[in-house]
Scaffold this motif. Structure first.
Motif, short mmCIF file in Angstrom:
data_model
loop_
_atom_site.label_atom_id
_atom_site.label_comp_id
_atom_site.label_asym_id
_atom_site.label_seq_id
_atom_site.Cartn_x
_atom_site.Cartn_y
_atom_site.Cartn_z
N LEU A 33 4.23 -31.65 -0.80
CA LEU A 33 2.74 -31.99 -1.26
C LEU A 33 2.36 -33.19 -0.42
O LEU A 33 3.10 -34.27 -0.40
N VAL A 93 5.33 -31.62 -10.87
CA VAL A 93 5.76 -31.78 -9.29
C VAL A 93 7.24 -32.05 -9.58
O VAL A 93 7.66 -33.11 -9.86
N CYS A 106 0.27 -22.80 -7.25
CA CYS A 106 1.55 -23.02 -8.01
C CYS A 106 2.18 -21.91 -8.47
O CYS A 106 1.53 -20.69 -8.26
N ALA A 157 1.76 -29.06 -16.38
CA ALA A 157 2.20 -28.89 -14.73
C ALA A 157 2.99 -30.01 -14.42
O ALA A 157 3.35 -31.11 -15.07
N LEU A 173 -5.81 -32.41 -1.37
CA LEU A 173 -4.56 -32.09 -1.27
C LEU A 173 -4.17 -30.92 -0.67
O LEU A 173 -4.75 -29.84 -0.43
N ALA A 217 -5.64 -23.52 -9.38
CA ALA A 217 -4.37 -24.12 -9.59
C ALA A 217 -3.40 -22.56 -9.78
O ALA A 217 -2.26 -22.61 -9.29
N ALA A 255 2.37 -36.03 -5.46
CA ALA A 255 2.50 -35.80 -4.04
C ALA A 255 3.62 -36.72 -3.30
O ALA A 255 3.32 -38.00 -3.44
N TYR A 276 2.97 -24.56 -12.91
CA TYR A 276 1.77 -24.77 -13.76
C TYR A 276 2.18 -23.87 -14.98
O TYR A 276 2.28 -22.55 -14.77
N THR A 285 -2.55 -33.47 -11.16
CA THR A 285 -1.28 -33.60 -11.39
C THR A 285 -0.48 -33.60 -10.21
O THR A 285 0.43 -34.50 -9.96
N LEU A 286 -0.82 -32.70 -9.51
CA LEU A 286 -0.09 -32.15 -8.13
C LEU A 286 -0.48 -33.64 -7.11
O LEU A 286 0.45 -33.91 -6.20
N HIS A 308 5.57 -25.95 -6.90
CA HIS A 308 5.41 -26.64 -8.14
C HIS A 308 4.98 -25.76 -9.40
O HIS A 308 3.91 -24.56 -9.04
N LYS A 348 8.73 -32.67 -3.92
CA LYS A 348 7.61 -33.37 -3.91
C LYS A 348 7.08 -33.60 -2.52
O LYS A 348 5.70 -33.76 -2.22
#
Length: 264
Positions: A258, A250, A12, A248, A210, A8, A105, A219, A100-101, A217, A255
């Motif tokens: 991602l 996005v 991020c 976290a 991912l 992460a 996305a 974190y 979360t990402l 984004h 977005k």
């Protein structure tokens, strides 16, 4: 304060400023109008939308270490326990951020049958996903990442060993080096991408991976991983607690940088 370098933090924008709320307001998209020269123009109303990251989750791990356990141990049991608890807290945070990402996305992609474990699929997956995030002014230059699980790695290793000359020779001698088609590939353990509840997050990412642009984004872990020790009434030794608050986000306007990948 304990810090563990996990995926992460590598993909991020990390915020350890101590802020519980991080704002990123944005305007409605504005488009220029093309027309013949006539000296006139049209007005549009600009709308500002608040986009906010709220630190609202906490990961904790705690044990009771008896005095006799520490005294009779041949190793530094206290130090080992603190490190192990910290690693588990950091791992929980990492899983939360990655899911979360993936949840947020803006673009989707489905692989051909076999996913990443089929070496011949890799060039198309990497090429197609790169095309989905390309063409923006500056963000693309930050670098691209792909997060896969350890069971996917076999395809990268086989593809590397069968590719032309320098890449194949390097892979045959040293194994997969972590970069494929200009994309930094990060490997996490099986079970990182899940369909489950992780704190306040309802993740929906089983059989997904991912892809995206790095450092876009956010974190947030205001104080990082912390620990405390205290005496326990009527017991020898001490209680050891390790914890962290985190969040976290996005960002809505970014977005589409991602891509959540579904394994066919």
């Amino acid at each position: 304060s304990l810090k563990t370098a996990l995926v992460a933090e590598k993909i991020c924008k990390v915020d350890n400023s101590g802020a519980k709320y991080i704002g990123n307001p944005y305007l409605t998209a504005i488009t220029a109008t093309a027309a013949a020269v006539d000296g006139a123009y049209a007005l549009t109303t600009v709308v500002t939308t608040d986009d906010t990251l709220t630190v609202g989750d906490q990961a904790t791990a705690a044990v009771h270490l008896y005095e006799f356990e520490e005294t009779l141990a041949r190793a530094d049991l206290f130090g080992s326990l603190v490190k192990e608890l910290g690693d588990q807290v950091a791992l929980t945070m990492d899983k939360f951020v990655l899911n979360t990402l993936a949840n947020g996305a803006g673009q989707t992609y489905t692989t051909a049958a076999g996913g990443f474990t089929t070496p011949t699929n890799l060039p198309k997956i990497i090429g197609d996903c790169t095309g989905k995030v390309a063409g923006y002014a500056t963000d693309f230059s930050k670098g691209l990442f792909l997060v896969v699980e350890n069971t996917d790695l076999t395809g990268f290793t086989q593809a590397g060993m069968s590719s032309g000359f320098n890449f194949a020779d390097a892979t045959l001698e040293n194994g997969f080096a972590g970069i494929y088609g200009g994309v930094e590939v990060y490997v996490v353990r099986t079970g990182t991408f899940v369909t489950a509840t992780i704190g306040t997050l309802s993740a929906t990412n089983s059989s997904k991976r991912l892809f995206g642009v790095k450092d876009i984004h956010t974190y947030a872990a205001p104080k990082g991983v912390q620990y405390d020790e205290k005496k326990v009434t009527l017991k020898t030794g001490r209680e050891i607690a390790v914890w962290a608050e985190y969040g976290a986000k996005v960002w809505e306007q970014k977005k589409n940088l991602l891509v959540v990948i579904t394994i066919a």
